[in-house]
Design an enzyme around this catalytic site. Sequence first.
Site, PDB file in Angstrom:
ATOM      1  N   LYS A 118       0.814  -1.205   0.000  1.00  0.00           N
ATOM      2  CA  LYS A 118       0.000   0.000   0.000  1.00  0.00           C
ATOM      3  C   LYS A 118       0.861   1.274   0.000  1.00  0.00           C
ATOM      4  CE  LYS A 118      -4.249  -1.469  -0.185  1.00  0.00           C
ATOM      5  NZ  LYS A 118      -5.360  -1.336   0.758  1.00  0.00           N
ATOM      6  N   ARG A 176      -4.917 -10.180   3.131  1.00  0.00           N
ATOM      7  CA  ARG A 176      -5.046 -10.093   1.671  1.00  0.00           C
ATOM      8  C   ARG A 176      -3.725  -9.566   1.116  1.00  0.00           C
ATOM      9  NH1 ARG A 176      -6.461  -6.303  -2.226  1.00  0.00           N
ATOM     10  NH2 ARG A 176      -7.752  -7.116  -3.963  1.00  0.00           N
TER      11      ARG A 176
END
Length: 281
Positions: free
Chosen positions: A223, A257
Site C-alpha cells: 500500500k 489479503r
Amino acid sequence: MFELKNKQKILSLTSPLVMGIVNVTPDSFSDGGAYSQFDNACQQADKLITEGASIIDIGGESTRPGADVVSAQEELARVIPLIEYISRKYKSVWISIDTSKPEVMERAVAAGADLINDVRGLQAPNALEMAASLQIPVCLMHMQGEPKNMQASPQYQDVIQAVKDFFQQRIQACIEAGIKREHIILDPGFGFGKSLGHNFELLGRLSEFNVFQLPLLIGLSRKSMFGHLLDRDVSQRLPASLAGNILAVQAGAHILRVHDVLETQDVLKVLNETKRFEVLE
C-alpha cells in the site's frame, strides 16, 4: 473461534489465513496488466495456491485511487473464466469475488465464487439484496468517497469511531436484509479514503475492532502508506507489508489479503511457532 461456511465448504479461522490477490485488470496499482490475459491469470492463481493461499481474491475492476468505473459486462468477461478455472481445479480453495456490482456477484457465485468482497460495503443499488439472496459470506469494507476521489482530501474527526460507526450500520443492514451474522467479515479499508496518519492510526488501534466479534480481513500489501512513509516504489514495499501484517495478526486479524503469499506464509509460520512457547498469565 470463527469459521466460514458455504454449502459444503468450511474455512476455519482458528489461525490467520492468507488471501492471494489476482487482479485481472489493466490498471490496478500494483500488478495492473500483469494478469489481464487469461493464461497469465491462471498461472498466477496456481502459483499463489501452491504457495499456501487458502483464498484467491479475483478482481475485474481496479479500485486504486483515481480509477475509472468499468461496465458489468467488461468485469464479467474478465473474472468469470478465472473463477471457473479455479473452482474446477481446486475444490478446497475458496474463491473471493472483489466487486460491488450485483450482476457480477450473481454470475460469479454461479461460476463458483464462495465469498463477496465489496469495497463499498454492499451500498451500491441492489447489492445488499443480491448478497442476501446468494447466502454466502460477505466482506464489508470501509471507504470514504469513491475510488475516483477518495484520496483527494480525506477528513475525519475520529477515524476509528467513523469506521466503527460504519461497521455497526452495515452489520445491522446486512442482518435485516437476511445475511447471517456469522457470514460477515470486516475490513477497515487501509488506503481507501484515508491519509497516511489515518492508515497508521488504524493499524496501531486495530484491536479495537475486535469489539464486533467478527473476523477481520486486512489489506496492507504494497500500500501507498508504506511508500509515503519510506519513500519506496511499489516493488520495494514487501518488508514494510510483512511488518504491517505481523502487527495486524498480533492485533487480531484473521485474513491477510496479499500479493506475496509465500513470504507472508513464512511470517505466519514464525509467529505460530513462537506462540507455542508463550507463557500464559
